[in-house]
Design a protein around this motif. Structure first.
Motif, PDB file in Angstrom:
ATOM      1  N   SER A  82      21.673  18.909 -14.500  1.00  0.00           N
ATOM      2  CA  SER A  82      20.263  18.538 -14.620  1.00  0.00           C
ATOM      3  C   SER A  82      19.861  17.722 -13.405  1.00  0.00           C
ATOM      4  O   SER A  82      20.647  16.894 -12.922  1.00  0.00           O
ATOM      5  CB  SER A  82      19.997  17.696 -15.874  1.00  0.00           C
ATOM      6  N   PRO A  83      18.638  17.906 -12.905  1.00  0.00           N
ATOM      7  CA  PRO A  83      18.096  16.885 -12.009  1.00  0.00           C
ATOM      8  C   PRO A  83      18.101  15.549 -12.750  1.00  0.00           C
ATOM      9  O   PRO A  83      17.866  15.499 -13.946  1.00  0.00           O
ATOM     10  CB  PRO A  83      16.664  17.369 -11.745  1.00  0.00           C
ATOM     11  N   ALA A  84      18.359  14.461 -12.013  1.00  0.00           N
ATOM     12  CA  ALA A  84      18.553  13.195 -12.720  1.00  0.00           C
ATOM     13  C   ALA A  84      17.813  12.019 -12.104  1.00  0.00           C
ATOM     14  O   ALA A  84      17.984  10.894 -12.573  1.00  0.00           O
ATOM     15  CB  ALA A  84      20.048  12.871 -12.796  1.00  0.00           C
ATOM     16  N   SER A  85      17.010  12.240 -11.082  1.00  0.00           N
ATOM     17  CA  SER A  85      16.251  11.137 -10.510  1.00  0.00           C
ATOM     18  C   SER A  85      14.762  11.431 -10.637  1.00  0.00           C
ATOM     19  O   SER A  85      14.351  12.598 -10.705  1.00  0.00           O
ATOM     20  CB  SER A  85      16.607  10.936  -9.034  1.00  0.00           C
ATOM     21  N   PRO A  86      13.928  10.387 -10.688  1.00  0.00           N
ATOM     22  CA  PRO A  86      12.485  10.616 -10.822  1.00  0.00           C
ATOM     23  C   PRO A  86      11.903  11.526  -9.753  1.00  0.00           C
ATOM     24  O   PRO A  86      11.023  12.335 -10.037  1.00  0.00           O
ATOM     25  CB  PRO A  86      11.908   9.197 -10.733  1.00  0.00           C
ATOM     26  N   ILE A  87      12.389  11.414  -8.514  1.00  0.00           N
ATOM     27  CA  ILE A  87      11.898  12.303  -7.461  1.00  0.00           C
ATOM     28  C   ILE A  87      12.254  13.746  -7.777  1.00  0.00           C
ATOM     29  O   ILE A  87      11.433  14.658  -7.636  1.00  0.00           O
ATOM     30  CB  ILE A  87      12.475  11.883  -6.092  1.00  0.00           C
ATOM     31  N   ASP A  88      13.472  13.962  -8.240  1.00  0.00           N
ATOM     32  CA  ASP A  88      13.923  15.327  -8.536  1.00  0.00           C
ATOM     33  C   ASP A  88      13.101  15.952  -9.644  1.00  0.00           C
ATOM     34  O   ASP A  88      12.604  17.077  -9.516  1.00  0.00           O
ATOM     35  CB  ASP A  88      15.400  15.328  -8.937  1.00  0.00           C
ATOM     36  N   TYR A  89      12.964  15.252 -10.773  1.00  0.00           N
ATOM     37  CA  TYR A  89      12.279  15.928 -11.864  1.00  0.00           C
ATOM     38  C   TYR A  89      10.765  15.924 -11.700  1.00  0.00           C
ATOM     39  O   TYR A  89      10.075  16.702 -12.340  1.00  0.00           O
ATOM     40  CB  TYR A  89      12.715  15.461 -13.252  1.00  0.00           C
ATOM     41  N   ALA A  90      10.235  15.102 -10.769  1.00  0.00           N
ATOM     42  CA  ALA A  90       8.823  15.242 -10.415  1.00  0.00           C
ATOM     43  C   ALA A  90       8.590  16.499  -9.588  1.00  0.00           C
ATOM     44  O   ALA A  90       7.576  17.175  -9.729  1.00  0.00           O
ATOM     45  CB  ALA A  90       8.353  14.010  -9.644  1.00  0.00           C
ATOM     46  N   GLN A  91       9.551  16.827  -8.735  1.00  0.00           N
ATOM     47  CA  GLN A  91       9.438  18.012  -7.893  1.00  0.00           C
ATOM     48  C   GLN A  91       9.911  19.279  -8.599  1.00  0.00           C
ATOM     49  O   GLN A  91       9.522  20.387  -8.212  1.00  0.00           O
ATOM     50  CB  GLN A  91      10.241  17.817  -6.600  1.00  0.00           C
ATOM     51  N   LEU A  92      10.735  19.116  -9.612  1.00  0.00           N
ATOM     52  CA  LEU A  92      11.340  20.264 -10.299  1.00  0.00           C
ATOM     53  C   LEU A  92      11.088  20.164 -11.806  1.00  0.00           C
ATOM     54  O   LEU A  92      12.031  20.215 -12.599  1.00  0.00           O
ATOM     55  CB  LEU A  92      12.849  20.303 -10.021  1.00  0.00           C
ATOM     56  N   PRO A  93       9.846  20.059 -12.247  1.00  0.00           N
ATOM     57  CA  PRO A  93       9.595  19.844 -13.678  1.00  0.00           C
ATOM     58  C   PRO A  93      10.021  21.025 -14.543  1.00  0.00           C
ATOM     59  O   PRO A  93      10.623  20.822 -15.611  1.00  0.00           O
ATOM     60  CB  PRO A  93       8.088  19.613 -13.737  1.00  0.00           C
ATOM     61  N   ILE A  94       9.705  22.242 -14.140  1.00  0.00           N
ATOM     62  CA  ILE A  94      10.057  23.410 -14.943  1.00  0.00           C
ATOM     63  C   ILE A  94      11.567  23.603 -14.951  1.00  0.00           C
ATOM     64  O   ILE A  94      12.174  23.866 -16.007  1.00  0.00           O
ATOM     65  CB  ILE A  94       9.358  24.678 -14.418  1.00  0.00           C
ATOM     66  N   GLU A  95      12.191  23.438 -13.794  1.00  0.00           N
ATOM     67  CA  GLU A  95      13.645  23.589 -13.715  1.00  0.00           C
ATOM     68  C   GLU A  95      14.354  22.552 -14.594  1.00  0.00           C
ATOM     69  O   GLU A  95      15.378  22.852 -15.222  1.00  0.00           O
ATOM     70  CB  GLU A  95      14.120  23.445 -12.262  1.00  0.00           C
ATOM     71  N   THR A  96      13.800  21.333 -14.637  1.00  0.00           N
ATOM     72  CA  THR A  96      14.398  20.287 -15.463  1.00  0.00           C
ATOM     73  C   THR A  96      14.333  20.642 -16.940  1.00  0.00           C
ATOM     74  O   THR A  96      15.316  20.486 -17.687  1.00  0.00           O
ATOM     75  CB  THR A  96      13.687  18.946 -15.205  1.00  0.00           C
ATOM     76  N   LEU A  97      13.195  21.141 -17.374  1.00  0.00           N
ATOM     77  CA  LEU A  97      13.055  21.548 -18.771  1.00  0.00           C
ATOM     78  C   LEU A  97      13.943  22.741 -19.099  1.00  0.00           C
ATOM     79  O   LEU A  97      14.578  22.795 -20.165  1.00  0.00           O
ATOM     80  CB  LEU A  97      11.596  21.885 -19.069  1.00  0.00           C
ATOM     81  N   ARG A  98      14.022  23.698 -18.194  1.00  0.00           N
ATOM     82  CA  ARG A  98      14.818  24.903 -18.458  1.00  0.00           C
ATOM     83  C   ARG A  98      16.308  24.584 -18.532  1.00  0.00           C
ATOM     84  O   ARG A  98      17.016  25.100 -19.396  1.00  0.00           O
ATOM     85  CB  ARG A  98      14.556  25.958 -17.379  1.00  0.00           C
TER      86      ARG A  98
END
Length: 333
Positions: A82-98
Motif C-alpha cells: 500500500s502507499p503509506a505516506s500522505p503524499i503518496d495517497y494524495a497522488q494515488l487515491p484510486i490505487e490506494t483504495l484498490r
C-alpha cells in the motif's frame, strides 16, 4: 526465534520500506524461500538488491490488485502492499483504495488456497484523529470518511473487515497488526512523512518545516523493533488486532530538536498550516502486544536516529537494482 526456518513465504509490497526489512528478517531466520511481489509504485527494487546473498529470494514485479498465482506450498503471506505516506495517497487515491480492497482479498485468496497464515499490515490511521488517548485496540476511531486522508484510512479499515470476514467464513488463520509511526533506513527522503522530512532538512542544513504549531504528538518506533513485532504476531495464535508502536510520546517540536541533536545541526523552525484531519495525538497502548506477544520496543529514539541518519547520508550513493522477474514469467515457473 527460528520458527520461519524452512518456510516458504510471500511478502506483498516486499520492496517497500517495511516490506524489505521484513524480507531481510525472514531470510536471516532461514526461510526456505522468500518471494516479494511489488509493482514499485512506491517500493524500490534497490531496497532488496542485496537480499539474494542471504538466501533464496525472488523479487517479482506484480500488481497485487491482479490475481496472484504461485505454484507450490506457501506457509505465510504478509500483506504490506500500500502507499503509506500522505503524499503518496494524495497522488494515488484510486490505487490506494484498490490495493486496500482488491490487493488484500487477492492475498487472502492465496492464503486460503495454500492453507497459509495471512498477516495484514494495518495502521494507526484507522483511529483517525482520536478522542481516546492513548489508543487501545478496542477503540473504533474518529475518521472522516470523505476527507483527504480517507482513501488510506478507509482502505485500511476495509482491509481489517475483509480479513476478519475470511477468518470467520473460511477459517483462514489471520493476524492484524496496527502499525504506528515507524522510521529507519530505506525510507524515501521525499515521501512527505515527518522523519525523512526532518532528517533531510537537517542533513542539508535547511530550516525545519513544522505543520501547525508543532504541539501535535507522535510516537516513533524503530523499524527493527517493528519487524520483530510483525514476526512475533505472525507466529502467534492472536487473531484480534494488535497495536505495534513505541509508547514514548513527544511533540513534533520535541522531535525536531531530537533530529537536530542527532544530526549535529539544523536550521530554524518554520511553521506552516496544519493539513486537514491531521491527528493531534497519536500514541499506542501496547498492553496487548506486551501480554500476548511478549513484545515491546527496545531501540531508543536516540539510537535509532543515529542509524537512520547514517543511512540517509549515503542515500544518494548509487545502489544496484535487484534482479527482477516479471509476474507472467514467474507464474509459468
Amino acid at each position: 526465534m527460528n520458527e520461519f526456518h524452512g518456510k516458504r513465504i510471500v511478502v506483498l509490497g516486499g520492496a517497500g520500506f517495511l516490506g524489505s526489512h521484513l524480507c531481510e528478517r525472514l531470510l536471516r531466520e532461514g526461510a526456505e524461500e522468500v518471494i516479494s511481489l511489488d509493482n514499485f509504485i512506491t517500493g524500490d527494487p534497490r531496497n532488496v538488491a542485496e537480499l539474494q546473498m542471504l538466501g533464496d529470494f525472488l523479487s517479482v514485479r506484480h500488481d497485487v490488485t491482479d490475481p496472484i498465482r504461485i505454484a507450490g506450498p506457501v506457509d505465510y503471506v504478509f500483506n504490506l502492499a500500500s502507499p503509506a505516506s500522505p503524499i503518496d495517497y494524495a497522488q494515488l487515491p484510486i490505487e490506494t483504495l484498490r490495493v486496500g480492497a482488491l490487493g488484500t482479498e487477492n492475498g487472502l485468496r492465496l492464503a486460503r488456497e495454500k492453507g497459509a497464515v495471512f498477516l495484514q499490515a494495518s495502521t494507526s490511521e484507522i483511529y483517525g484523529d482520536p478522542f481516546v488517548h492513548p489508543q487501545r485496540e478496542d477503540y473504533w476511531g474518529n475518521v472522516n470518511p470523505i476527507g483527504p486522508r480517507s482513501v488510506y484510512d478507509e482502505a485500511k479499515r476495509y482491509g481489517e473487515a475483509i480479513v476478519m470476514a475470511y477468518h470467520r467464513t473460511y477459517g483462514v488463520r489471520t493476524r492484524l497488526a496496527r502499525i504506528f509511526n515507524t522510521y529507519g533506513p530505506r525510507m524515501r527522503l521525499a515521501d512527505g512523512r515527518v522523519v525523512p522530512a526532518f532528517v533531510g532538512q537537517a542533513l542539508r542544513g535547511e530550516d525545519f518545516t513544522v505543520f501547525g504549531d508543532g504541539s501535535q504528538t507522535r510516537s516513533f518506533c524503530y523499524v527493527r523493533d517493528l519487524i520483530d513485532g510483525l514476526a512475533r504476531l505472525a507466529l502467534s495464535n492472536v487473531t484480534e488486532p494488535v497495536n505495534l508502536g513505541n509508547p514514548r510520546e513527544m511533540t513534533i517540536l520535541e522531535f525536531a530538536e531530537a533530529v537536530r541533536a542527532a544530526a549535529g545541526g539544523g536550521g530554524r523552525i518554520l511553521f506552516t498550516p496544519l493539513p486537514k484531519d491531521d491527528p493531534k495525538q497519536r500514541r499506542p497502548d501496547i498492553t496487548r502486544a506486551r501480554t500476548l506477544l511478549g513484545w515491546e520496543p527496545r531501540v531508543s529514539l536516540e539510537e535509532g536516529l543515529v542509524e537512520t541518519l547514517a543511512w540517509f547520508r549515503k542515500a544518494l550513493a548509487v545502489r544496484a537494482p535487484a534482479p527482477l522477474v516479471e509476474f507472467n514469467e514467474f507464474a509459468r515457473m
